[in-house]
Design a protein around this motif. Structure first.
Motif, PDB file in Angstrom:
ATOM      1  N   GLY A  41       0.798  -1.227  -0.053  1.00 61.08           N
ATOM      2  CA  GLY A  41      -0.032  -0.082  -0.083  1.00 61.08           C
ATOM      3  C   GLY A  41       0.795   1.224   0.156  1.00 61.08           C
ATOM      4  O   GLY A  41       0.595   2.170  -0.808  1.00 61.08           O
ATOM      5  N   GLY A  45       1.040   3.750  -3.270  1.00 57.78           N
ATOM      6  CA  GLY A  45       0.814   5.339  -2.883  1.00 57.78           C
ATOM      7  C   GLY A  45       1.804   6.186  -3.193  1.00 57.78           C
ATOM      8  O   GLY A  45       1.552   7.309  -3.839  1.00 57.78           O
ATOM      9  N   VAL A  63      -4.907  10.815  -4.763  1.00 52.30           N
ATOM     10  CA  VAL A  63      -5.105   9.608  -4.292  1.00 52.30           C
ATOM     11  C   VAL A  63      -3.991   9.048  -3.701  1.00 52.30           C
ATOM     12  O   VAL A  63      -4.287   8.146  -2.593  1.00 52.30           O
ATOM     13  CB  VAL A  63      -5.810   8.844  -5.654  1.00 52.30           C
ATOM     14  CG1 VAL A  63      -6.022   7.182  -5.296  1.00 52.30           C
ATOM     15  CG2 VAL A  63      -7.074   9.212  -6.044  1.00 52.30           C
ATOM     16  N   GLY A  64      -3.017   9.127  -4.164  1.00 52.07           N
ATOM     17  CA  GLY A  64      -1.864   8.612  -3.479  1.00 52.07           C
ATOM     18  C   GLY A  64      -1.544   9.037  -1.908  1.00 52.07           C
ATOM     19  O   GLY A  64      -1.170   8.252  -1.313  1.00 52.07           O
ATOM     20  N   SER A  67      -4.014   7.353   0.078  1.00 50.01           N
ATOM     21  CA  SER A  67      -3.927   5.767   0.266  1.00 50.01           C
ATOM     22  C   SER A  67      -2.768   5.854   1.247  1.00 50.01           C
ATOM     23  O   SER A  67      -2.953   4.934   2.240  1.00 50.01           O
ATOM     24  CB  SER A  67      -3.507   5.304  -0.922  1.00 50.01           C
ATOM     25  OG  SER A  67      -2.390   5.783  -1.484  1.00 50.01           O
ATOM     26  N   VAL A  70      -4.453   6.215   4.641  1.00 49.88           N
ATOM     27  CA  VAL A  70      -5.152   5.257   4.926  1.00 49.88           C
ATOM     28  C   VAL A  70      -4.186   4.346   5.689  1.00 49.88           C
ATOM     29  O   VAL A  70      -4.860   3.212   6.557  1.00 49.88           O
ATOM     30  CB  VAL A  70      -6.075   4.962   3.841  1.00 49.88           C
ATOM     31  CG1 VAL A  70      -6.744   3.491   4.199  1.00 49.88           C
ATOM     32  CG2 VAL A  70      -7.131   5.952   3.831  1.00 49.88           C
ATOM     33  N   VAL A  71      -3.195   3.833   4.919  1.00 48.05           N
ATOM     34  CA  VAL A  71      -2.165   2.774   5.488  1.00 48.05           C
ATOM     35  C   VAL A  71      -1.853   2.944   6.668  1.00 48.05           C
ATOM     36  O   VAL A  71      -1.981   2.202   7.659  1.00 48.05           O
ATOM     37  CB  VAL A  71      -1.425   2.827   4.338  1.00 48.05           C
ATOM     38  CG1 VAL A  71      -0.129   1.597   4.920  1.00 48.05           C
ATOM     39  CG2 VAL A  71      -1.812   1.951   3.065  1.00 48.05           C
ATOM     40  N   CYS A  74      -4.922   2.507   9.044  1.00 46.73           N
ATOM     41  CA  CYS A  74      -4.675   1.009   9.567  1.00 46.73           C
ATOM     42  C   CYS A  74      -3.710   0.315  10.131  1.00 46.73           C
ATOM     43  O   CYS A  74      -3.848  -0.640  10.967  1.00 46.73           O
ATOM     44  CB  CYS A  74      -4.992   0.309   7.996  1.00 46.73           C
ATOM     45  SG  CYS A  74      -6.385   0.579   7.076  1.00 46.73           S
TER      46      CYS A  74
END
Length: 94
Positions: A41, A45, A63-64, A67, A70-71, A74
């Protein structure tokens, strides 16, 4: 009446004999798989950010960045949630 409630409080689930080794092995594979997915991810990204900058595609860069955020979120949840569940559920004894 109290003797039955005391006995019921001491019931703890246990794995069948011989199941602990394979269960730990499968759990280890899953945990390493999740760590590899975190790495992928991040690489994807960063690739989206770089490609967005090189080819002047602002949406790809956005978007990169999203992402990568988000990684990281998470990854924090991956570290925090097992401790929270252990605190709530305890040892699993009924």
């Amino acid at each position: 009446m109290t003797a039955t409630t005391v006995m019921a409080a001491k019931v703890c689930p246990q794995a069948p004999p011989g199941a602990v080794g394979p269960t730990n092995e499968i759990t280890g594979y899953v945990l390493w798989g999740v760590i590899i997915l975190f790495g992928l991810g991040l690489i994807i990204g960063l690739g989206a950010i770089i490609a967005g900058r090189v080819f002047s595609m602002q949406h790809a860069s956005k978007v990169g960045v999203i992402s990568i955020v988000v990684v990281f979120m998470c990854a924090i949840a991956y570290l925090a949630l097992p401790g929270m569940l252990n605190g709530i559920l305890g040892q699993g004894c009924i």
